[in-house]
Design an enzyme around this catalytic site. Structure first.
Site, mmCIF file in Angstrom:
data_model
loop_
_atom_site.group_PDB
_atom_site.id
_atom_site.type_symbol
_atom_site.label_atom_id
_atom_site.label_comp_id
_atom_site.label_asym_id
_atom_site.label_seq_id
_atom_site.Cartn_x
_atom_site.Cartn_y
_atom_site.Cartn_z
ATOM 1 C CD GLU A 595 45.296 32.473 46.022
ATOM 2 O OE1 GLU A 595 44.411 31.868 45.367
ATOM 3 O OE2 GLU A 595 46.519 32.279 45.849
ATOM 4 C CG ASN A 650 40.616 31.670 44.342
ATOM 5 O OD1 ASN A 650 41.149 31.683 43.240
ATOM 6 N ND2 ASN A 650 41.310 31.577 45.471
ATOM 7 C CD GLU A 682 43.573 34.927 42.944
ATOM 8 O OE1 GLU A 682 43.416 33.680 42.907
ATOM 9 O OE2 GLU A 682 44.553 35.466 43.477
ATOM 10 C CG ASP A 712 43.794 31.526 39.820
ATOM 11 O OD1 ASP A 712 45.029 31.489 39.673
ATOM 12 O OD2 ASP A 712 43.211 31.002 40.780
ATOM 13 C CD GLU A 769 48.290 30.696 41.461
ATOM 14 O OE1 GLU A 769 47.486 30.843 42.382
ATOM 15 O OE2 GLU A 769 48.023 30.079 40.409
#
Length: 811
Positions: A595, A650, A682, A712, A769
């Site tokens: 990520e 993201n 995401e 997410d 996560e």
């Protein structure tokens, strides 16, 4: 491109130049003769039509055969004499038909059709000329290019005839160029459509030799076209001479008409009323508008009446003549006497719907001219402009200028009475969503409805203005806080009133900020700034709709402005950097991807958490540029890795609301060379819900490129199941908040188990996560979680550092 390549590789340049020259001269001659034929009448029109047909027909024919001579098929071409002559006849006859149609045209469409017939002549002559070539074998054709050649010739020739029939020399040249383009485009496209690869030379007994054909074509073409151009020049000279003569006659006629009809035109067509009075004050001459504007019967003969009698009739013609008529006439005469003597104007309002401006111009011998203007509309417009200058055009509320005037009035009153003044900033909530979802007409309707509610609640010492968009401001003069609170309650009630129509049902809502004079500032600018700060605080704190200004808001606003400035500086100077947190398979411990996390070492402040600077970037508009930078840098770095790991980037809600995101992703992938399958975007549920239809449309376009889409912070939004049903996500990311107690709290474990079961039923992998302990990892492995990330598996860092992490536990 094949046609252009064919032109430059399969032709001899010298012949091409010759063909183009012949084509341009014949086209210019054709358009010039076409114009001359259009102006001619009777038999001469037919003669000039024939000359034009000969010029353009022979020009087309000569262009074709010179260009064919330039063509190098790899063997020597021969020419059949009779077919070659037939192609010339076809060109002349069909061009004559097209020119005749264009000359007799009554509309632009008819001219275009005439030109299109000439385009057909070009095509017919060409293919007849190709048939005249003496060669063996089989000649192949490209149907698409054949159709293109015919249509291009018709289209360009039609346009040439449309614009070239009349007008300036520029239009003549433009038409000639278009006709040249029609001939050349048709010829070379048609030649490119022909495949000579299966052909071979034959002896052309009784035919024409190519060299002597070229010489004869050039000589005869230049001779004939020179004669055609000469006739065009003579025609142009004759036309100009005729035009000059006509212009001279028209000028003479106009001068005579002007001298003899000046008075009549002035009197008849003037918008003003006009009257000529002699030295004794008697009306000698007037136009029809004169009695009409004064309200006097137009059928009445006013010749010889006095100015006083004119005023008498005008006052009598009003709807309500005064009882003291003579006294009123004396006042009118007294006001007009000095203007008649020295000149000037005066305005009379006879009624609300009639305002006249009367002007007197003395001539010098005691007589004068009176003109009357109806300025009723101008008067209304001036009043309307004065109103608009101080009021909002949509809602009718006071605007910013009027609001300042109201504050000055309120300030004078408050200082005199010892009262206080509240300056109130009002901003509607989610107004942009109303515009985006229902259209600006619906947004305007909401604004007008709210403005009507605001007007209805106002009392003494209260003002509400619209400053722009969905921003309003109010003034309240008050003595006690109870009075201010009661006014704010009325405002809040108006803001939360439900608006319902057939197409719209909405409760606008709004945030209110309050600053008080003189405690929070002594001038309007300071008070408005402080009220805005309080209003923004009300927007941030969801449990408060009304917020009063506090002194520490200034410091918070300053810090926020400093951060905005530093954010833009960081963008310009590459002050951001990327960190990568590893994502691993729960079952095997293998790395599945990373990520991408944005980091900012702010000068003078150190590392700033994204949770602090990302909201500020979204407010100031920097988030788009930051998001593009992150996506570009992450893709560039990932493309250079030795291992093809996937990266997860993201995307903010603001980015997701813009259609440009699709092109941004496409361009970044192309520039970086990263395979689309290695990129995962995401998005959060809340960013999708803002404008769900638009967001899902954008995500579908991105997914079509091969890019993965992950949802997410799952189960922290509003409509998780509905969101999953609406879009086929490639991955579900379980929010870290569910992992903190999963190893000890059965309720948390049950929620995680349910989400994992949901993922399995939808065949969507789930990534957890915030995995920080081995026990949490064991629970995830036992419940069948697909992937995980967290401090246990690897802290965020550079990719080189992340590669040296402990590989993790394997099943």
């Amino acid at each position: 491109m094949p046609v252009i390549q064919f032109l430059f590789t399969a032709h001899e340049p010298a012949h091409i130049v010759l063909a183009a020259t012949i084509c341009m001269i014949s086209s210019y001659a054709c358009i010039g003769l076409l114009r001359h034929a259009r102006r001619a009448h009777g038999r001469m029109r037919s003669v000039w039509t024939a000359v034009a047909a000969l010029a353009v027909g022979f020009g087309i024919w000569a262009t074709h055969f010179v260009a064919v001579l330039a063509f190098r098929p790899g063997f020597t071409l021969g020419y059949d004499l009779w077919l070659t002559a037939l192609s010339l006849l076809i060109a002349i006859v069909l061009c004559g038909v097209g020119i005749a149609l264009a000359i007799r045209a009554t509309s632009a469409l008819d001219r275009f059709l005439g030109g299109a017939v000439v385009g057909v002549a070009i095509s017919t002559m060409h293919y007849a000329g190709i048939a005249a070539l003496v060669m063996g074998g089989s000649l192949g054709w490209n149907p698409g290019l054949v159709a293109t050649s015919i249509l291009s010739g018709m289209a360009f020739a039609g346009l040439a005839f449309t614009i070239g029939m009349d007008g300036s020399t520029r239009r003549l040249l433009s038409a000639a160029l278009l006709l040249t383009l029609a001939i050349c485009a048709m010829h070379f496209t048609a030649m490119a459509a022909a495949d000579f690869s299966l052909c071979f030379p034959l002896s052309a007994d009784g035919g024409l030799d190519g060299f002597w054909l070229s010489v004869a074509l050039a000589f005869i073409s230049m001779l004939l076209l020179a004669l055609a151009l000469g006739s065009t020049v003579l025609d142009e000279a004759d036309r100009r001479r005729t035009e000059r003569e006509n212009e001279r006659q028209l000028r003479d006629a106009a001068r005579i008409s002007e001298v003899t009809g000046k008075l009549e035109l002035a009197m008849t067509h003037m918008a003003q009323g006009l009257g000529l009075y002699d030295a004794e004050g008697r009306l000698q001459l007037y136009n029809q508008r004169f009695p009409s504007l004064l309200g006097i019967d137009p059928a009445m003969n006013l010749a010889g009446i006095s100015f006083r009698r004119t005023c008498h009739l005008s006052v009598l013609g009003s709807e309500h003549p005064p009882e003291d008529l003579e006294a009123r006439i004396d006042q009118v005469m007294a006001s007009h006497a000095p203007l008649i003597a020295g000149g000037g104007e005066i305005v009379h309002s006879f009624a609300e719907d009639r305002v006249l401006q009367v002007s007197h111009s003395p001539i010098g011998d005691g007589s004068w001219v009176t003109t009357i203007d109806d300025i009723t509309e101008r008067h209304r417009s001036q009043r309307a402009i004065a109103h608009l200058a101080r009021h909002d055009g949509l809602t009718g509320l006071p605007n910013r200028a009027r609001f300042r005037e109201s504050f000055d009035w309120a300030l004078a009153r408050a200082e005199e009475a010892g009262d206080k003044i509240a300056i109130i900033a009002i901003d509607l909530d989610h107004f942009k969503e109303i515009n985006d979802s229902h259209g600006h007409a619906a947004g305007d309707m909401v604004l007008k409805t709210l403005s009507g509610c605001f007007n209805s609640l106002l009392g003494e010492g209260e003002v509400i203005a619209r400053l722009g968009g969905d921003e309003f401001a109010a003034i309240k003069i008050f003595t006690t806080m109870d009075g201010l609170r009661e006014f704010l309650q009325r405002l809040e009630a108006a803001l939360t009133q439900r608006i319902e129509t057939e197409a719209l049902k909405v409760t606008p809502g709004g945030s209110i900020g309050v600053a008080v004079w003189p405690d929070d500032g002594r001038d309007l600018s300071k008070l408005m700034s402080n009220a805005d700060l309080a209003m923004y605080r009300a927007k941030i704190e969801f449990d408060r709709r009304i917020c009063y200004y506090e002194h520490d808001m200034d410091e918070q606003a300053r810090q926020r402005r400093d951060m905005v400035r530093d954010l833009w500086t960081a963008l310009e100077q590459n002050g951001f950097y990327l960190a990568y947190q590893v994502q691993k398979s729960v079952a095997t411990g293998d790395i599945t991807g990373y990520e991408v996390l944005l980091r900012w070492n702010r000068p003078g402040h150190g590392e700033v958490p994204p949770s602090e600077f990302i909201p500020v970037a979204e407010e100031c508009g920097a988030i788009n540029a930051i998001g593009i930078w992150v996506l570009k840098m992450a893709c560039l770095e990932a493309a250079s890795w030795p291992e093809p790991y996937k990266i997860a980037v993201n995307v903010s809600g603001i980015q997701l609301s813009q259609v440009e995101l699709v092109e941004t992703v496409r361009n970044v992938l192309f520039m970086s060379g990263l395979a689309p399958a290695r990129l995962e975007l995401e998005v959060t549920e809340t960013s999708i819900i803002g404008d769900k239809q638009r967001a899902l449309h954008i995500l579908r376009q991105i997914k079509a490129m091969g890019v993965s889409i992950a949802i997410d912070d799952f189960c922290t939004g509003y409509s998780s199941l509905d969101t999953l049903r609406s879009f086929p996500f490639d991955k579900i990311k379980l929010d870290r908040s569910f992992m903190s107690e999963v190893e000890s709290n059965e309720q948390s474990k049950a929620i995680v188990r349910a989400i994992l079961a949901l993922g399995r039923s939808l065949s969507v992998p789930v990534l957890a996560e915030g995995v920080e302990t081995r026990e949490q990892l064991d629970v995830l492995r036992k419940e069948g979680c697909t992937e995980a990330q967290g401090f246990l598996l690897g802290r965020p860092g550079s990719i080189d550092w992340a590669d040296r992490l402990e590989p993790g536990l394997r099943a």
